[in-house]
Design a protein around this motif. Structure first.
Motif, mmCIF file in Angstrom:
data_model
loop_
_atom_site.group_PDB
_atom_site.id
_atom_site.type_symbol
_atom_site.label_atom_id
_atom_site.label_comp_id
_atom_site.label_asym_id
_atom_site.label_seq_id
_atom_site.Cartn_x
_atom_site.Cartn_y
_atom_site.Cartn_z
ATOM 1 N N GLY A 156 113.759 3.625 12.480
ATOM 2 C CA GLY A 156 112.553 2.813 12.460
ATOM 3 C C GLY A 156 112.737 1.348 12.807
ATOM 4 O O GLY A 156 111.760 0.600 12.850
ATOM 5 N N LYS A 157 113.958 0.920 13.062
ATOM 6 C CA LYS A 157 114.201 -0.493 13.367
ATOM 7 C C LYS A 157 114.140 -0.735 14.873
ATOM 8 O O LYS A 157 114.568 0.116 15.659
ATOM 9 N N PRO A 158 113.637 -1.901 15.286
ATOM 10 C CA PRO A 158 113.551 -2.213 16.711
ATOM 11 C C PRO A 158 114.929 -2.310 17.369
ATOM 12 O O PRO A 158 115.859 -2.876 16.783
ATOM 13 N N VAL A 159 115.013 -1.766 18.583
ATOM 14 C CA VAL A 159 116.261 -1.763 19.334
ATOM 15 C C VAL A 159 115.966 -2.137 20.790
ATOM 16 O O VAL A 159 115.057 -1.571 21.404
ATOM 17 N N ARG A 175 119.142 3.963 25.589
ATOM 18 C CA ARG A 175 117.780 3.970 25.030
ATOM 19 C C ARG A 175 117.396 5.377 24.573
ATOM 20 O O ARG A 175 116.815 5.558 23.504
ATOM 21 N N LYS A 176 117.731 6.359 25.392
ATOM 22 C CA LYS A 176 117.416 7.743 25.029
ATOM 23 C C LYS A 176 118.141 8.141 23.739
ATOM 24 O O LYS A 176 117.527 8.661 22.807
ATOM 25 N N ALA A 177 119.440 7.874 23.672
ATOM 26 C CA ALA A 177 120.230 8.273 22.498
ATOM 27 C C ALA A 177 119.747 7.570 21.239
ATOM 28 O O ALA A 177 119.597 8.197 20.188
ATOM 29 N N VAL A 178 119.504 6.269 21.324
ATOM 30 C CA VAL A 178 119.094 5.528 20.134
ATOM 31 C C VAL A 178 117.673 5.920 19.709
ATOM 32 O O VAL A 178 117.360 5.931 18.510
ATOM 33 N N GLY A 179 116.837 6.292 20.653
ATOM 34 C CA GLY A 179 115.491 6.770 20.311
ATOM 35 C C GLY A 179 115.545 8.107 19.582
ATOM 36 O O GLY A 179 114.874 8.309 18.567
ATOM 37 N N VAL A 180 116.369 9.016 20.075
ATOM 38 C CA VAL A 180 116.548 10.307 19.409
ATOM 39 C C VAL A 180 117.152 10.093 18.023
ATOM 40 O O VAL A 180 116.819 10.804 17.071
ATOM 41 N N ALA A 181 118.009 9.074 17.881
ATOM 42 C CA ALA A 181 118.659 8.776 16.598
ATOM 43 C C ALA A 181 117.694 8.157 15.588
ATOM 44 O O ALA A 181 118.044 8.002 14.431
ATOM 45 N N GLY A 182 116.502 7.797 16.036
ATOM 46 C CA GLY A 182 115.500 7.275 15.112
ATOM 47 C C GLY A 182 115.169 5.808 15.263
ATOM 48 O O GLY A 182 114.283 5.298 14.588
ATOM 49 N N GLY A 183 115.888 5.108 16.159
ATOM 50 C CA GLY A 183 115.571 3.709 16.389
ATOM 51 C C GLY A 183 114.258 3.564 17.136
ATOM 52 O O GLY A 183 113.837 4.467 17.863
ATOM 53 N N LYS A 184 113.599 2.431 16.940
ATOM 54 C CA LYS A 184 112.340 2.145 17.640
ATOM 55 C C LYS A 184 112.683 1.365 18.912
ATOM 56 O O LYS A 184 112.803 0.144 18.893
ATOM 57 N N VAL A 185 112.881 2.082 19.996
ATOM 58 C CA VAL A 185 113.291 1.467 21.261
ATOM 59 C C VAL A 185 112.147 0.629 21.822
ATOM 60 O O VAL A 185 111.027 1.103 21.963
ATOM 61 N N ILE A 186 112.459 -0.622 22.113
ATOM 62 C CA ILE A 186 111.476 -1.519 22.727
ATOM 63 C C ILE A 186 111.676 -1.405 24.238
ATOM 64 O O ILE A 186 112.541 -2.067 24.818
ATOM 65 N N GLU A 187 110.908 -0.533 24.840
ATOM 66 C CA GLU A 187 111.096 -0.167 26.251
ATOM 67 C C GLU A 187 110.873 -1.316 27.220
ATOM 68 O O GLU A 187 111.438 -1.322 28.309
#
Length: 187
Positions: free
Chosen positions: A107-110, A130-142
């Motif tokens: 849930g944290k911004p990345v 970005r893909k890996a950290v999004g799957v891991a639960g991070g909130k990717v700031i695209e």
């Protein structure tokens, strides 16, 4: 409100241009943002559920999780190794994704940025991160992106902090990520 941004660098080489970018981000962070480089990714063993047991998690992995828990946001610096994300960065993401659904990155911004020798500045690795950290639960700031091509020549004689264009771009990245961290804390 101050935002603590944990920087994870996907290169272990002391003179890495991505490490230099992370140093520049820390140096140029705007008021209210603190960019902290995590040291010790080389010591984190490859993720293995057999050793991820409460009370006996390897010390380097535990330190990574503690640093991540204390962070409001993450700034990943992804060089490109053979067209993709370096193993050390992927491994850090794997450790931070556990326990499943409640990892320190959840849930944290990345934001993911970086530099590479090639003409595209490592965008494949950054997209994979970005893909890996999004799957891991991070909130990717695209929409926070920075891919700097030609690192070997561009930074051959100067540090990224001394490159006016890069300095301005990094300051903008950290400022925008700080804003997202503030939104996450307020929510």
């Amino acid at each position: 409100m101050s935002a603590r941004i944990l920087a994870l660098v996907g290169s272990l080489r002391a003179g890495s241009h991505n490490r230099q970018l992370a140093e520049a981000a820390a140096k140029l962070a705007p008021e209210g943002a603190e960019v902290v480089l995590h040291e010790g990714l080389a010591d984190v063993p490859f993720y293995n559920e057999d050793i991820d047991v409460e009370g006996s998690v390897p010390a380097a992995a535990a330190r990574l999780r503690e640093a991540a828990s204390a962070a409001d946001a993450f700034l990943l610096f992804a060089p490109e190794y053979n067209g993709t994300i370096p193993a050390v960065l992927k491994n850090a993401i794997d450790w931070l994704s556990r326990p499943y659904g409640a990892g320190a990155i959840a849930g944290k911004p990345v934001a993911v940025v970086g530099t590479a020798f090639g003409q595209h500045g490592g965008i494949w690795a950054q997209d994979d991160a970005r893909k890996a950290v999004g799957v891991a639960g991070g909130k990717v700031i695209e929409d926070i992106k920075l891919a700097i091509p030609g690192s070997v020549t561009r930074f051959a004689e100067s540090h990224p902090a001394d490159d006016a264009e890069v300095a301005a771009q990094l300051t903008e990245v950290v400022s925008r990520l700080k804003g997202h961290a503030g939104e996450a804390v307020a929510a």
